[in-house]
Design an enzyme around this catalytic site. Structure first.
Site, short mmCIF file in Angstrom:
data_model
loop_
_atom_site.label_atom_id
_atom_site.label_comp_id
_atom_site.label_asym_id
_atom_site.label_seq_id
_atom_site.Cartn_x
_atom_site.Cartn_y
_atom_site.Cartn_z
N GLU A 109 -1.84 7.79 -6.16
CA GLU A 109 -2.12 7.20 -7.47
C GLU A 109 -3.57 7.43 -7.87
O GLU A 109 -4.44 7.64 -7.01
CB GLU A 109 -1.81 5.70 -7.44
CG GLU A 109 -2.68 4.90 -6.50
CD GLU A 109 -2.22 3.45 -6.38
OE1 GLU A 109 -3.04 2.58 -6.68
OE2 GLU A 109 -1.06 3.22 -5.98
N HIS A 136 0.30 -0.33 -10.12
CA HIS A 136 -0.55 -1.05 -9.17
C HIS A 136 -1.18 -2.28 -9.84
O HIS A 136 -2.39 -2.48 -9.84
CB HIS A 136 -1.64 -0.14 -8.60
CG HIS A 136 -2.19 -0.64 -7.29
ND1 HIS A 136 -2.73 0.18 -6.34
CD2 HIS A 136 -2.26 -1.90 -6.77
CE1 HIS A 136 -3.14 -0.53 -5.30
NE2 HIS A 136 -2.86 -1.80 -5.54
N ARG A 149 0.84 -1.19 0.00
CA ARG A 149 0.00 0.00 0.00
C ARG A 149 0.88 1.24 0.00
O ARG A 149 1.90 1.30 0.68
CB ARG A 149 -0.93 0.01 1.22
CG ARG A 149 -2.01 -1.05 1.17
CD ARG A 149 -3.01 -0.78 0.04
NE ARG A 149 -4.02 -1.83 -0.08
CZ ARG A 149 -3.97 -2.83 -0.95
NH1 ARG A 149 -2.93 -2.92 -1.77
NH2 ARG A 149 -4.93 -3.71 -1.02
#
Length: 344
Positions: free
Chosen positions: A263, A286, A235
């Protein structure tokens, strides 16, 4: 149930949901801002990266269940869901191998400067002298922070490359975890600071909690040896990004990252992260869980959660419910409110 699928989801599993009698609306390009509108009339929501805000939950008129098709639920306002009697579930463990593979790929890419190799070749530049410098993975001390399913899967892969795996000792680890750690000769140390001083690679595999927020801070980074590698595929908010940039510029630290503090909340967008653009960073979008194998395993578990929810008694929580305590607290603080429960 009417189910909104607001992110990519394999066709065959949407068909399976339809075969169980559910009406699926498939809008994989839905943004967080559009979710409040899209949720109207839907009983359940399936998301991957799309954020589920309090505004979206409160605007929903029929919502009873939110499923995050992945492990982390930090992008979902679980408390807001609890206040509305909405269950929030996740799918833990099904994407562990995929994330571990990407983490290993980032480590290899950093060691051998693979992205820069490719960029120079495509630009017509040949620089064998520069790219012949690499330490290799064999014999390196790799510290793994978080020995859950993903951390263990990465540790096993690093050990297969000949790395010496280290981790922080904890008294409450289950025997199965310890067995897997011992099988690869994991060396346990007493603290995270000692792990940073001992290892020249630190890989983070922890959930987003109050305890892990800004875990990678100036104090921890100051313990790393020059040129150390930091890997984060968990994370974004576990890293103090300004501190990491300072460590890269003052101590030659490099980083392999799949997650960032700021993001985009949808699958496409504009990246503004100063960290992501730093030359010492090799970053991905991601995508840790985004392999075909992982997505099929996750989707199968999503179908199981939906099926269990519709078959359950009103008082039964669905599998992998992550906001049950908050639901119970909301019910206690508001005697007239009840959780929606299962049922078709």
């Amino acid at each position: 149930m009417r189910i909104l699928v607001a992110d990519a989801f394999p066709d065959e599993y949407r068909a399976e949901l339809a075969a169980y009698g559910h009406d699926c609306t498939y809008e994989p390009e839905t943004t967080a801002e559009e979710l409040a509108r899209a949720l109207a009339g839907h009983d359940a929501l399936i998301v991957r990266s799309t954020a589920v805000t309090a505004d979206a939950v409160e605007a929903a008129d029929s919502l009873r269940l939110v499923i995050r098709a992945g492990s982390g639920t930090n992008t979902i306002d679980r408390d807001a869901a609890a206040r509305r009697g909405v269950y929030v579930c996740n799918v833990p463990g099904r994407n562990a191998i995929a994330v571990a593979e990407l983490t290993m790929g980032l480590l290899l890419a950093l060691d051998r400067s693979i992205p820069d190799n490719v960029a120079d070749l495509r630009a017509g530049r040949w620089d064998k002298k520069r790219y012949s410098r690499a330490r290799g993975i064999h014999g390196r001390k790799v510290g793994v922070v978080g020995l859950g399913g993903i951390g263990l899967a990465f540790a096993e892969r690093a050990a297969a490359f000949g790395a010496d795996v280290h981790a922080v000792a904890k008294p409450d680890r289950d025997e199965r975890t310890l067995e897997r750690a011992r099988a690869i000769d994991t060396v346990f140390v007493d603290s995270l600071d000692e792990l940073a001083r001992t290892c020249d690679v630190l890989s983070f595999h922890v959930p987003a909690t109050a305890d892990t927020r800004m875990l990678v801070d100036r104090q921890l980074l100051s313990q790393l040896p020059p040129g150390a590698i930091v890997l984060n595929t968990s994370r974004g908010d576990i890293v103090d990004e300004d501190a990491l940039i300072e460590a890269m510029e003052s101590n030659g630290v490099r980083a392999g990252l799949d997650v960032y503090a700021d993001e985009p909340t949808s699958s496409t967008g504009t990246v503004t992260s100063r960290l992501a653009k730093h030359p010492n960073v090799y970053g991905t979008h991601h995508i840790g869980a985004s392999t075909e194998q992982a997505q099929h395993a996750v989707a199968a578990e999503v179908v199981r959660i939906v099926t269990a929810f519709t078959a359950a008694a009103p008082s039964d929580a669905p599998p992998h419910c992550v906001n049950l305590d908050a639901l119970e607290q909301a019910a206690l603080s508001s005697p007239t409110s009840t959780t929606s429960g299962g049922g078709p």
